[in-house]
Scaffold this motif. Structure first.
Motif, PDB file in Angstrom:
ATOM      1  N   GLY A 185      34.568  -8.334  56.987  1.00 51.09           N
ATOM      2  CA  GLY A 185      35.737  -8.687  57.788  1.00 51.09           C
ATOM      3  C   GLY A 185      35.424  -8.696  59.270  1.00 51.09           C
ATOM      4  N   GLU A 186      34.145  -8.884  59.608  1.00 53.44           N
ATOM      5  CA  GLU A 186      33.676  -8.916  60.990  1.00 53.44           C
ATOM      6  C   GLU A 186      34.020  -7.637  61.747  1.00 53.44           C
ATOM      7  OE1 GLU A 186      34.264 -12.506  63.148  1.00 53.44           O
ATOM      8  OE2 GLU A 186      34.131 -13.714  61.348  1.00 53.44           O
ATOM      9  N   GLY A 187      34.098  -6.535  61.044  1.00 56.16           N
ATOM     10  CA  GLY A 187      34.410  -5.268  61.696  1.00 56.16           C
ATOM     11  C   GLY A 187      33.598  -4.144  61.108  1.00 56.16           C
ATOM     12  N   CYS A 188      33.629  -3.025  61.769  1.00 57.67           N
ATOM     13  CA  CYS A 188      32.905  -1.851  61.320  1.00 57.67           C
ATOM     14  C   CYS A 188      33.836  -0.647  61.422  1.00 57.67           C
ATOM     15  CB  CYS A 188      31.667  -1.640  62.196  1.00 57.67           C
ATOM     16  SG  CYS A 188      30.735  -0.184  61.732  1.00 57.67           S
ATOM     17  N   PRO A 189      33.883   0.191  60.396  1.00 59.40           N
ATOM     18  CA  PRO A 189      34.784   1.341  60.444  1.00 59.40           C
ATOM     19  C   PRO A 189      34.301   2.463  61.366  1.00 59.40           C
ATOM     20  CG  PRO A 189      33.518   1.373  58.418  1.00 59.40           C
ATOM     21  CD  PRO A 189      33.188   0.083  59.124  1.00 59.40           C
ATOM     22  N   PHE A 190      33.085   2.348  61.900  1.00 60.07           N
ATOM     23  CA  PHE A 190      32.534   3.396  62.753  1.00 60.07           C
ATOM     24  C   PHE A 190      32.456   2.930  64.191  1.00 60.07           C
ATOM     25  CE2 PHE A 190      30.396   3.746  58.610  1.00 60.07           C
ATOM     26  CZ  PHE A 190      30.952   4.946  58.205  1.00 60.07           C
ATOM     27  N   ARG A 191      32.646   3.855  65.122  1.00 63.46           N
ATOM     28  CA  ARG A 191      32.432   3.562  66.536  1.00 63.46           C
ATOM     29  C   ARG A 191      31.005   3.937  66.885  1.00 63.46           C
ATOM     30  NH1 ARG A 191      36.994   7.239  68.879  1.00 63.46           N
ATOM     31  NH2 ARG A 191      35.795   8.569  67.521  1.00 63.46           N
ATOM     32  N   THR A 192      30.457   3.312  67.902  1.00 69.17           N
ATOM     33  CA  THR A 192      29.084   3.590  68.304  1.00 69.17           C
ATOM     34  C   THR A 192      28.897   5.069  68.639  1.00 69.17           C
ATOM     35  OG1 THR A 192      28.895   1.366  69.171  1.00 69.17           O
ATOM     36  CG2 THR A 192      27.252   2.947  69.900  1.00 69.17           C
ATOM     37  N   GLY A 193      29.840   5.651  69.347  1.00 74.26           N
ATOM     38  CA  GLY A 193      29.745   7.055  69.713  1.00 74.26           C
ATOM     39  C   GLY A 193      29.695   7.979  68.510  1.00 74.26           C
ATOM     40  N   ASP A 194      30.399   7.598  67.445  1.00 74.36           N
ATOM     41  CA  ASP A 194      30.383   8.412  66.223  1.00 74.36           C
ATOM     42  C   ASP A 194      28.986   8.442  65.606  1.00 74.36           C
ATOM     43  OD1 ASP A 194      33.085   8.807  66.518  1.00 74.36           O
ATOM     44  OD2 ASP A 194      33.643   7.242  65.086  1.00 74.36           O
ATOM     45  N   ARG A 195      28.265   7.348  65.719  1.00 74.64           N
ATOM     46  CA  ARG A 195      26.936   7.262  65.125  1.00 74.64           C
ATOM     47  C   ARG A 195      25.883   7.911  66.016  1.00 74.64           C
ATOM     48  NH1 ARG A 195      28.856   7.428  60.881  1.00 74.64           N
ATOM     49  NH2 ARG A 195      26.742   7.965  60.390  1.00 74.64           N
ATOM     50  N   LEU A 196      26.095   7.914  67.333  1.00 74.02           N
ATOM     51  CA  LEU A 196      25.108   8.467  68.247  1.00 74.02           C
ATOM     52  C   LEU A 196      25.202   9.987  68.368  1.00 74.02           C
ATOM     53  CD1 LEU A 196      25.234   5.852  71.135  1.00 74.02           C
ATOM     54  CD2 LEU A 196      23.512   6.076  69.341  1.00 74.02           C
ATOM     55  N   CYS A 197      26.343  10.554  68.013  1.00 72.15           N
ATOM     56  CA  CYS A 197      26.540  11.987  68.182  1.00 72.15           C
ATOM     57  C   CYS A 197      27.042  12.596  66.869  1.00 72.15           C
ATOM     58  CB  CYS A 197      27.547  12.232  69.303  1.00 72.15           C
ATOM     59  SG  CYS A 197      27.784  13.965  69.654  1.00 72.15           S
ATOM     60  N   PRO A 198      26.203  12.630  65.836  1.00 69.37           N
ATOM     61  CA  PRO A 198      26.662  13.195  64.562  1.00 69.37           C
ATOM     62  C   PRO A 198      26.816  14.711  64.654  1.00 69.37           C
ATOM     63  CG  PRO A 198      24.343  12.694  64.436  1.00 69.37           C
ATOM     64  CD  PRO A 198      24.821  12.181  65.778  1.00 69.37           C
TER      65      PRO A 198
END
Length: 92
Positions: free
Chosen positions: A59-72
């Protein structure tokens, strides 16, 4: 044929389709612009390209934000079975 690449200065313009061929970089379309000059564009930049199945499913979207992935957050065991969450990256 319409050019649909969002960052191309001629995005949205309609061209007269001449030919589709395979070059060293991939599928290319040859078109005529409004002044009768030949232009070529990668097939992916046009509305003639087949729909990417992955993009359609996502759907041309991602359920995660970049910050969520960079700071687990890593949950590490604490005393007596209790848990506390500690940042894997300092300052998060």
């Amino acid at each position: 044929m319409r050019l649909i690449h969002p960052f191309h200065p001629r995005c949205g313009e309609v061209f007269e389709f001449l030919e589709r061929f395979n070059s060293w970089r991939g599928d290319v379309v040859l078109v005529l612009d409004d002044q009768g000059r030949r232009c070529s564009f990668p097939l992916e930049w046009t509305d003639m390209a087949p729909v990417d199945v992955f993009v359609a499913a996502a759907g041309e979207g991602c359920p995660f934000r970049t910050g969520d992935r960079l700071c687990p957050r890593l949950c590490r065991p604490y005393r007596q079975g209790q848990h506390r969450c500690v940042s894997a990256v300092s300052g998060c």
